[in-house]
Design an enzyme around this catalytic site. Structure first.
Site, PDB file in Angstrom:
ATOM      1  CG  ASP A 227     -24.656 -55.381 -16.059  1.00  0.00           C
ATOM      2  OD1 ASP A 227     -23.246 -54.896 -16.743  1.00  0.00           O
ATOM      3  OD2 ASP A 227     -24.345 -56.359 -15.625  1.00  0.00           O
ATOM      4  CE  LYS A 251     -21.034 -56.332 -14.031  1.00  0.00           C
ATOM      5  NZ  LYS A 251     -21.870 -57.146 -14.380  1.00  0.00           N
TER       6      LYS A 251
END
Length: 346
Positions: A227, A251
Site C-alpha cells: 500500500d 488509491k
C-alpha cells in the site's frame, strides 16, 4: 470550453465511531472540495481528504497546493489543464482533487458488468474485546468482508486475529498493519496464524523497506499487499520487478488522481497483477470517482476498500451514480435499460 474560475472549500463529515489505525485516529472525514467553473457556467468537482501521515498533506497543505496552480490552469480547456496539472510539483492528494474534476469533464468510463461489487468495512484498532465486538456487530449487519486494523503490539494482533477466525469463521478477513511491524514481528505473526483463513496482509512493514517486504512475501502463504510502498506507476513497476509483493493497493490520493490510477490499472492488467482499490476516509465525490474505476476495471481489482460512506454518522443510500445497500455497491441503471454498457461521467 475554458476554465473561468477555481474555488475550494473545507468540508467535514462526522463518523459513527472514531477511526483508528497504527498511524492515526480521527473522528471526522475532513476534506477539501474543489469546484472548477467553465465558461458555460458548468462546474466540475473533485475532493481530497487530509492524510498527513500518508501523503504528507493536511487541509491547509491541499488548499495551498490548489491555490498555487490555479493561475496556471485558468483560461485552459480541461484537456490542456490536465496536462499542465501533472507537470506541477504539488502534493498527490491536491493533484487528485483537480485531476478527477478535469478527467471526468472530458472522459467517460464504460461499465459493462453492472452486478454489484462488495466493499470491505473497516474494523478500527482498539482493545481486543472492543474489536471483536465491533467485528461481530458489522458481520451481523451484513458486512461480511472485514478489513482489520492492527498495531505494533504483535501479541495483540495475534489474539485479535485468532479470535476473529474462531468466532467469525464465515467472515472474509483482510489484515492491515499500516507499516507497524518489523520483519521479525511479521514472521512471528505468520507462525502464530498458520492455518487461519486470511485473505491478505496489507503493508506490514515500513513503506521504504522493500527488501523486508520481499522477504515477507517469499515467506508467506498469505498474499502480501503493498500500500504505502506503492504511490506511483514507477513504484508499482519497481515492486513488480523485485517481486516484493503479491498485490498492489491503488488509491487516488496516493497516485494523483483518476488518470494516474488508470495508468497503474492498465499496467496491472498487462502484467496480471491483482489489485485492491482503496481509499483514505474520503468525501462522496472522490469515493464516487473510485467506484467508477472499481466497475470499469473489475477484472483487475480483486478487493474493494471503499467503505467511507458506510462509516459516516449518517450512512447514505447512494453516492452519485451508485446505490449502496449494506456493503454492496451497484450502478443506478438508467430508465432505458437498452444495453449492458453504461457510460459513467462525473
Amino acid at each position: 470550453m475554458k476554465i473561468k474560475n477555481i474555488t475550494f472549500e473545507k468540508r467535514y463529515i462526522p463518523l459513527k465511531t472514531p477511526f483508528a489505525t497504527a498511524l492515526r485516529r480521527v473522528e471526522n472525514v475532513e476534506f477539501v472540495r474543489v469546484n472548477i467553473l467553465f465558461e458555460n457556467d458548468s462546474i466540475a468537482q473533485g475532493e481530497a481528504p487530509a492524510t498527513k501521515v500518508i501523503t504528507g498533506e493536511d487541509l491547509e497543505d491541499i488548499i495551498h497546493s490548489i491555490a498555487s496552480v490555479k493561475t496556471k490552469l485558468l483560461g485552459l480547456n480541461a484537456a490542456d489543464a490536465l496536462r499542465v496539472l501533472h507537470k506541477q510539483n504539488i502534493g498527490s492528494s491536491a493533484k487528485a482533487a483537480l485531476d478527477m474534476a478535469l478527467f471526468f469533464r472530458i472522459n467517460k468510463l464504460v461499465i459493462e458488468d453492472t452486478s454489484s461489487i462488495k466493499t470491505d468495512v473497516t474494523i478500527s484498532l482498539n482493545s481486543v474485546d472492543v474489536m471483536i465486538a465491533d467485528a461481530k456487530k458489522a458481520f451481523s449487519d451484513g458486512y461480511d468482508i472485514l478489513k482489520v486494523k492492527l498495531g505494533s503490539d504483535i501479541k495483540h494482533a495475534i489474539i485479535v486475529t485468532l479470535r476473529l477466525a474462531k468466532e467469525l469463521s464465515e467472515a472474509v478477513l483482510l489484515i492491515d498493519a499500516n507499516q507497524a511491524w518489523s520483519v521479525k514481528s511479521v514472521l512471528e505473526y505468520l507462525n502464530a496464524v498458520d492455518g487461519v483463513q486470511i485473505e491478505l496482509i496489507e503493508q506490514p512493514v515500513k513503506a521504504d523497506d522493500l527488501e523486508g517486504l520481499k522477504r515477507i512475501t517469499e515467506a508467506s502463504s498469505i498474499a502480501i499487499l503493498a500500500d504505502e510502498a506503492a504511490f506511483s506507476l514507477g513504484d508499482v513497476k519497481n515492486i513488480y520487478r523485485l517481486n516484493a509483493a503479491d498485490m498492489i493497493n491503488i488509491k487516488l490520493m496516493k497516485c494523483g488522481g483518476v488518470s494516474r490510477a488508470i495508468e497503474i490499472l492498465e499496467y496491472a492488467r498487462e502484467k496480471n497483477i491483482s489489485c485492491m482499490l482503496g481509499s483514505m476516509l474520503e468525501g462522496p465525490i472522490s469515493i464516487e470517482a473510485a467506484y467508477k474505476l472499481a466497475f470499469a476495471y473489475r477484472d483487475v481489482i480483486k478487493y474493494v476498500d471503499l467503505d467511507s460512506p458506510l462509516l459516516y454518522a449518517e450512512t447514505p443510500s447512494s453516492v452519485g451514480d451508485f446505490a449502496i445497500k449494506r456493503n454492496q455497491i451497484k450502478p443506478k441503471i438508467p430508465a432505458k435499460s437498452e444495453a449492458a454498457k453504461i457510460p459513467i461521467f462525473a
